[in-house]
Write an enzyme that holds these catalytic residues in place. Sequence first.
Site, PDB file in Angstrom:
ATOM      1  N   ASN A   7     -19.523  54.671   7.050  1.00 50.11           N
ATOM      2  CA  ASN A   7     -19.771  53.258   7.329  1.00 50.11           C
ATOM      3  C   ASN A   7     -20.832  53.182   8.436  1.00 50.11           C
ATOM      4  O   ASN A   7     -20.546  53.466   9.595  1.00 50.11           O
ATOM      5  CB  ASN A   7     -18.442  52.627   7.795  1.00 50.11           C
ATOM      6  N   LYS A  14     -19.638  55.538  11.390  1.00 51.64           N
ATOM      7  CA  LYS A  14     -18.214  55.870  11.437  1.00 51.64           C
ATOM      8  C   LYS A  14     -17.899  56.677  10.192  1.00 51.64           C
ATOM      9  O   LYS A  14     -18.442  56.376   9.121  1.00 51.64           O
ATOM     10  CB  LYS A  14     -17.367  54.594  11.395  1.00 51.64           C
ATOM     11  N   HIS A 180     -15.460  41.191   3.169  1.00 52.99           N
ATOM     12  CA  HIS A 180     -14.152  41.866   3.321  1.00 52.99           C
ATOM     13  C   HIS A 180     -13.512  42.170   1.961  1.00 52.99           C
ATOM     14  O   HIS A 180     -12.296  42.304   1.854  1.00 52.99           O
ATOM     15  CB  HIS A 180     -13.126  41.002   4.105  1.00 52.99           C
ATOM     16  N   HIS A 208      -6.980  37.857   5.640  1.00 47.87           N
ATOM     17  CA  HIS A 208      -7.524  38.964   6.437  1.00 47.87           C
ATOM     18  C   HIS A 208      -7.937  38.361   7.780  1.00 47.87           C
ATOM     19  O   HIS A 208      -8.982  37.722   7.892  1.00 47.87           O
ATOM     20  CB  HIS A 208      -8.722  39.572   5.700  1.00 47.87           C
ATOM     21  N   GLY A 212     -13.314  39.154  12.726  1.00 50.61           N
ATOM     22  CA  GLY A 212     -13.856  38.403  11.589  1.00 50.61           C
ATOM     23  C   GLY A 212     -12.671  38.065  10.699  1.00 50.61           C
ATOM     24  O   GLY A 212     -11.765  38.884  10.576  1.00 50.61           O
ATOM     25  N   ASP A 283     -10.836  37.544  21.920  1.00 51.73           N
ATOM     26  CA  ASP A 283      -9.633  38.279  21.525  1.00 51.73           C
ATOM     27  C   ASP A 283      -8.440  37.314  21.549  1.00 51.73           C
ATOM     28  O   ASP A 283      -8.108  36.747  22.593  1.00 51.73           O
ATOM     29  CB  ASP A 283      -9.412  39.456  22.490  1.00 51.73           C
ATOM     30  N   GLY A 331      -6.498  43.023  12.113  1.00 48.32           N
ATOM     31  CA  GLY A 331      -6.004  43.071  13.496  1.00 48.32           C
ATOM     32  C   GLY A 331      -4.902  42.085  13.828  1.00 48.32           C
ATOM     33  O   GLY A 331      -3.777  42.472  14.163  1.00 48.32           O
ATOM     34  N   GLU A 334      -1.974  41.756  11.010  1.00 49.86           N
ATOM     35  CA  GLU A 334      -0.999  42.851  10.997  1.00 49.86           C
ATOM     36  C   GLU A 334      -0.119  42.870  12.248  1.00 49.86           C
ATOM     37  O   GLU A 334       1.042  43.247  12.188  1.00 49.86           O
ATOM     38  CB  GLU A 334      -1.749  44.201  10.938  1.00 49.86           C
TER      39      GLU A 334
HETATM   40  P1  AMP Z   1     -10.072  43.633  13.422  1.00 50.10           P
HETATM   41  O1  AMP Z   1     -11.360  42.877  13.413  1.00 50.10           O
HETATM   42  O2  AMP Z   1      -9.340  43.597  12.134  1.00 50.10           O
HETATM   43  O3  AMP Z   1     -10.219  45.032  13.968  1.00 50.10           O
HETATM   44  O4  AMP Z   1      -9.123  42.867  14.449  1.00 50.10           O
HETATM   45  C1  AMP Z   1      -9.391  42.893  15.829  1.00 50.10           C
HETATM   46  C2  AMP Z   1      -8.830  41.656  16.458  1.00 50.10           C
HETATM   47  O5  AMP Z   1      -7.442  41.516  16.150  1.00 50.10           O
HETATM   48  C3  AMP Z   1      -8.896  41.682  17.971  1.00 50.10           C
HETATM   49  O6  AMP Z   1     -10.107  41.128  18.425  1.00 50.10           O
HETATM   50  C4  AMP Z   1      -7.713  40.820  18.392  1.00 50.10           C
HETATM   51  O7  AMP Z   1      -8.162  39.518  18.669  1.00 50.10           O
HETATM   52  C5  AMP Z   1      -6.814  40.767  17.177  1.00 50.10           C
HETATM   53  N1  AMP Z   1      -5.494  41.330  17.458  1.00 50.10           N
HETATM   54  C6  AMP Z   1      -5.104  42.611  17.412  1.00 50.10           C
HETATM   55  N2  AMP Z   1      -3.800  42.725  17.763  1.00 50.10           N
HETATM   56  C7  AMP Z   1      -3.379  41.483  18.070  1.00 50.10           C
HETATM   57  C8  AMP Z   1      -2.147  40.913  18.534  1.00 50.10           C
HETATM   58  N3  AMP Z   1      -1.067  41.670  18.745  1.00 50.10           N
HETATM   59  N4  AMP Z   1      -2.113  39.600  18.742  1.00 50.10           N
HETATM   60  C9  AMP Z   1      -3.186  38.817  18.520  1.00 50.10           C
HETATM   61  N5  AMP Z   1      -4.363  39.278  18.085  1.00 50.10           N
HETATM   62  C10 AMP Z   1      -4.465  40.590  17.871  1.00 50.10           C
END
Ligand code: AMP
Length: 399
Positions: A7, A14, A180, A208, A212, A283, A331, A334
């Site tokens: 990737n 990656k 995605h 998802h 993003g 975040d 993120g 899940e």
């Molecule tokens: P991803 O883009 O799928 O890697 O997701 C990353 C994002 O998931 C991070 O910027 C967080 O804002 C969010 N995230 C991860 N864990 C949590 C959590 N326990 N609670 C809320 N948001 C989360």
Amino acid sequence: MNVLVINCGSSSLKFQFIETEDQRVLVRGLCERIGIDGSAFEYKKETGDKKASKIEMKDHNDAVAVVLSMLTDKEDGVIDDLAKIDAVGHRVVHGGEKFKEAVLINDEVIKEIEEVSDLAPLHNPAALLGIRACMDQMGNIPQVGVFDTAFHQTMEPESYLYAIPYDYYEKYKIRRYGFHGTSHEYVANRAAQILGKDISTLKIIVCHIGNGASMSAVKYGKCIDTSMGFTPLAGLVMGTRSGDIDPAIITYLMKKENMTADEVVSMLNKQSGVLGLSGVSSDYRDVIDAEKNGDQKAKKAMDVFILRIVKYIGAYMAELDGVDAVAFTAGAGENSVSIRERIGEKLGFLGVTLDKEKNKAARGVEGFIGGDDDKVKLMVIPTNEEYAIAEQTVSLLKR
Ligand code: AMP
């Protein structure tokens, strides 16, 4: 089979080296700051062994050489010969209308990926750098392209056309593509497996929700609609992206703030979403913490974020004419018990009751989070895009 999944970003690469039968990730790693001073390489093996080092990588060719020599290194490697790599699966963001599934890469395919690069100017050229470097260094080992847009290519014109003069679709291919896709497809298929039903009998909504975020409506295994659009800016409210807005806001802001069109679009991509509304962070965890401490803007940001997801669930339920399962992934999907709880509270119209205990237990693991007797199943399914790319690579080669 052993598949190397790659990737590439403009200055990063990656990788995961996956043994597909047993779903083992033998080693995963990252080349960073490619072509920039201070480039670095790190990896972690299945055994837990890991290493990080500064290695000069002036381009993606160097990065691929570093990865291949690590894989075959006498002491640190996981194979003794490059010939043990059965195929390479490359993540390609945009396949335009051309690529509706994974494809074996040859010179013709490279040309076609170049042709759609206009639609993903930051991403596709980077993927091509990785593809070319692998082709140069790996002899006849098959190289496969797996596209983020491919899964959404089953949408009908009623879902993918924008109501602007049709000429622009014909001339510039302006339409909804969706992104995605590898994740949406993986999660929908996994939902069917967990439910013990054939996907060709199911209506599934995939949420998802990462930094993003996008949703898709999957009817009998095929995507019929998705929330991202011509670019990944559309649809849900995200970490830094606005999602859907009235397009007239763009020219209004250009005049009022003396901004260029590019500046407004950059603001919509990088300074909007929950970051823009809350002023706290992109975040969701930080924004939720601020909300708990009484920050009203943070509360509004999360309310807008949640409501958008609920609206799309309602819309997709209507489009699907019913729904069997709603699956959360990525993120926040899940891991965030509270985001899922807040969405779940607003899904009374689906006849679902979020089970708080089950919701708490399903943190980063597969599980059902709704009531046992609910007709519509609420599920958590961690996505695995790298494995999905490896799987698609293998299934293409076995055809
Ligand atoms: P991803 O883009 O799928 O890697 O997701 C990353 C994002 O998931 C991070 O910027 C967080 O804002 C969010 N995230 C991860 N864990 C949590 C959590 N326990 N609670 C809320 N948001 C989360």
